[in-house]
Design a protein around this motif. Sequence first.
Motif, PDB file in Angstrom:
ATOM      1  N   LYS A   1     -50.915  22.277 -19.400  1.00  0.00           N
ATOM      2  CA  LYS A   1     -52.182  22.255 -18.574  1.00  0.00           C
ATOM      3  C   LYS A   1     -51.973  22.179 -16.952  1.00  0.00           C
ATOM      4  CE  LYS A   1     -54.378  19.951 -22.603  1.00  0.00           C
ATOM      5  NZ  LYS A   1     -54.745  18.710 -23.250  1.00  0.00           N
ATOM      6  N   VAL A   2     -51.103  21.433 -16.742  1.00  0.00           N
ATOM      7  CA  VAL A   2     -50.560  21.225 -15.041  1.00  0.00           C
ATOM      8  C   VAL A   2     -50.157  22.571 -14.556  1.00  0.00           C
ATOM      9  CG1 VAL A   2     -49.265  19.997 -13.391  1.00  0.00           C
ATOM     10  CG2 VAL A   2     -50.405  18.647 -15.274  1.00  0.00           C
ATOM     11  N   PHE A   3     -49.358  23.555 -15.449  1.00  0.00           N
ATOM     12  CA  PHE A   3     -48.942  24.551 -15.044  1.00  0.00           C
ATOM     13  C   PHE A   3     -50.048  25.465 -14.461  1.00  0.00           C
ATOM     14  CE2 PHE A   3     -47.049  29.000 -15.819  1.00  0.00           C
ATOM     15  CZ  PHE A   3     -45.819  28.711 -15.327  1.00  0.00           C
ATOM     16  N   ARG A   4     -51.068  25.686 -15.338  1.00  0.00           N
ATOM     17  CA  ARG A   4     -52.410  26.368 -15.109  1.00  0.00           C
ATOM     18  C   ARG A   4     -53.005  26.135 -13.773  1.00  0.00           C
ATOM     19  NH1 ARG A   4     -52.633  26.695 -20.879  1.00  0.00           N
ATOM     20  NH2 ARG A   4     -53.577  24.682 -21.319  1.00  0.00           N
ATOM     21  N   VAL A   5     -52.811  24.638 -13.589  1.00  0.00           N
ATOM     22  CA  VAL A   5     -53.507  24.396 -12.339  1.00  0.00           C
ATOM     23  C   VAL A   5     -52.645  24.437 -11.175  1.00  0.00           C
ATOM     24  CG1 VAL A   5     -54.087  22.067 -11.032  1.00  0.00           C
ATOM     25  CG2 VAL A   5     -54.560  22.314 -13.295  1.00  0.00           C
ATOM     26  N   VAL A   6     -51.398  24.469 -11.424  1.00  0.00           N
ATOM     27  CA  VAL A   6     -50.408  24.787 -10.224  1.00  0.00           C
ATOM     28  C   VAL A   6     -50.703  26.506  -9.922  1.00  0.00           C
ATOM     29  CG1 VAL A   6     -48.128  25.392  -9.607  1.00  0.00           C
ATOM     30  CG2 VAL A   6     -48.710  23.215 -10.385  1.00  0.00           C
ATOM     31  N   ASP A   7     -50.769  27.231 -11.012  1.00  0.00           N
ATOM     32  CA  ASP A   7     -51.074  28.651 -10.862  1.00  0.00           C
ATOM     33  C   ASP A   7     -52.413  28.875 -10.021  1.00  0.00           C
ATOM     34  OD1 ASP A   7     -48.649  29.598 -12.081  1.00  0.00           O
ATOM     35  OD2 ASP A   7     -49.558  29.895 -14.036  1.00  0.00           O
ATOM     36  N   MET A   8     -53.347  28.236 -10.483  1.00  0.00           N
ATOM     37  CA  MET A   8     -54.844  28.342  -9.719  1.00  0.00           C
ATOM     38  C   MET A   8     -54.526  28.087  -8.093  1.00  0.00           C
ATOM     39  SD  MET A   8     -56.883  29.376 -12.083  1.00  0.00           S
ATOM     40  CE  MET A   8     -58.477  28.891 -11.772  1.00  0.00           C
ATOM     41  N   TYR A   9     -53.793  27.056  -7.996  1.00  0.00           N
ATOM     42  CA  TYR A   9     -53.361  26.859  -6.460  1.00  0.00           C
ATOM     43  C   TYR A   9     -52.578  27.946  -5.854  1.00  0.00           C
ATOM     44  CZ  TYR A   9     -51.290  24.562  -2.475  1.00  0.00           C
ATOM     45  OH  TYR A   9     -50.988  24.328  -1.203  1.00  0.00           O
ATOM     46  N   HIS A  10     -51.593  28.177  -6.607  1.00  0.00           N
ATOM     47  CA  HIS A  10     -50.555  29.243  -6.206  1.00  0.00           C
ATOM     48  C   HIS A  10     -51.250  30.355  -5.863  1.00  0.00           C
ATOM     49  CE1 HIS A  10     -47.144  31.944  -6.541  1.00  0.00           C
ATOM     50  NE2 HIS A  10     -46.662  31.256  -5.860  1.00  0.00           N
TER      51      HIS A  10
ATOM     52  N   GLY B   1     -54.304  30.993  -4.947  1.00  0.00           N
ATOM     53  CA  GLY B   1     -55.289  30.809  -3.911  1.00  0.00           C
ATOM     54  C   GLY B   1     -56.789  30.723  -4.383  1.00  0.00           C
ATOM     55  N   LEU B   2     -56.726  30.633  -5.909  1.00  0.00           N
ATOM     56  CA  LEU B   2     -58.182  30.388  -6.469  1.00  0.00           C
ATOM     57  C   LEU B   2     -58.879  28.995  -6.294  1.00  0.00           C
ATOM     58  CD1 LEU B   2     -57.316  32.232  -9.786  1.00  0.00           C
ATOM     59  CD2 LEU B   2     -58.481  33.233  -7.778  1.00  0.00           C
TER      60      LEU B   2
ATOM     61  N   ASP C   1     -58.157  25.167  -3.734  1.00  0.00           N
ATOM     62  CA  ASP C   1     -57.544  24.598  -2.795  1.00  0.00           C
ATOM     63  C   ASP C   1     -56.799  23.574  -3.195  1.00  0.00           C
ATOM     64  OD1 ASP C   1     -59.209  22.587  -3.093  1.00  0.00           O
ATOM     65  OD2 ASP C   1     -60.654  22.998  -1.401  1.00  0.00           O
ATOM     66  N   LYS C   2     -55.913  22.928  -2.280  1.00  0.00           N
ATOM     67  CA  LYS C   2     -55.203  22.040  -2.713  1.00  0.00           C
ATOM     68  C   LYS C   2     -55.540  20.578  -3.367  1.00  0.00           C
ATOM     69  CE  LYS C   2     -51.317  21.226  -0.426  1.00  0.00           C
ATOM     70  NZ  LYS C   2     -50.569  20.675   0.731  1.00  0.00           N
ATOM     71  N   GLU C   3     -56.691  20.277  -2.659  1.00  0.00           N
ATOM     72  CA  GLU C   3     -57.671  19.198  -2.997  1.00  0.00           C
ATOM     73  C   GLU C   3     -58.361  19.180  -4.686  1.00  0.00           C
ATOM     74  OE1 GLU C   3     -61.849  16.887  -1.777  1.00  0.00           O
ATOM     75  OE2 GLU C   3     -60.795  17.992  -0.055  1.00  0.00           O
ATOM     76  N   ARG C   4     -58.585  20.357  -4.872  1.00  0.00           N
ATOM     77  CA  ARG C   4     -59.044  20.499  -6.173  1.00  0.00           C
ATOM     78  C   ARG C   4     -57.958  20.512  -7.270  1.00  0.00           C
ATOM     79  NH1 ARG C   4     -62.561  24.334  -9.275  1.00  0.00           N
ATOM     80  NH2 ARG C   4     -62.470  23.783 -11.335  1.00  0.00           N
ATOM     81  N   ALA C   5     -57.008  21.110  -6.758  1.00  0.00           N
ATOM     82  CA  ALA C   5     -55.864  21.266  -7.783  1.00  0.00           C
ATOM     83  C   ALA C   5     -55.335  19.815  -7.761  1.00  0.00           C
ATOM     84  CB  ALA C   5     -54.628  22.220  -7.088  1.00  0.00           C
ATOM     85  N   ILE C   6     -55.232  18.865  -6.742  1.00  0.00           N
ATOM     86  CA  ILE C   6     -54.386  17.595  -7.108  1.00  0.00           C
ATOM     87  C   ILE C   6     -55.402  16.801  -7.916  1.00  0.00           C
ATOM     88  CG2 ILE C   6     -53.969  15.526  -5.718  1.00  0.00           C
ATOM     89  CD1 ILE C   6     -52.817  17.354  -3.577  1.00  0.00           C
TER      90      ILE C   6
END
Length: 159
Positions: free
Chosen positions: A108-117, A119-120, A122-127
Amino acid sequence: MTVYHGSTEIIKNPDVLHSYRPLDFGKGFYVTTNKNQAENWAKRKSVILGKEKAIVNFYEMDENFGELKCKNFGEDLSEWIDFVCHCRDGGTDYEKYDVIIGKVANDKVFRVVDMYHDGLWDKERAIKEIRAYPNYDQIAFITQKAVEQVLKFTSFEEV
């Protein structure tokens, strides 16, 4: 402290040379303090590699790293997510360290990192999203010196 490594083999003498690709913290030998996490990884790896056995290796880890260069992200997800993305892009900043400690990007976290990576997000949403998932950890031994100084194989079990 007991730490675990999920595999399809018994690994009495871990080495960093068999790391086949850079992971969250680059190439190295990875362990976790969470036995369940290691069991899940061992089972997953056995399926991916078509192996019959899933093995969890147990090690005693000396928590005194002495002169080793250690990077511990702790709860700093902002620096952690940038570091993980940099490693996944082939960056070699991880080579400055002997040991790197931090959260693990599970499925699940991998998908979040991919969304951030990508550019889909921003960092605040990913964290914010990452904080919603279980706290798994990983300890990456980047240098063989670190493995030999800090880890001692104690046992294994088939899962």
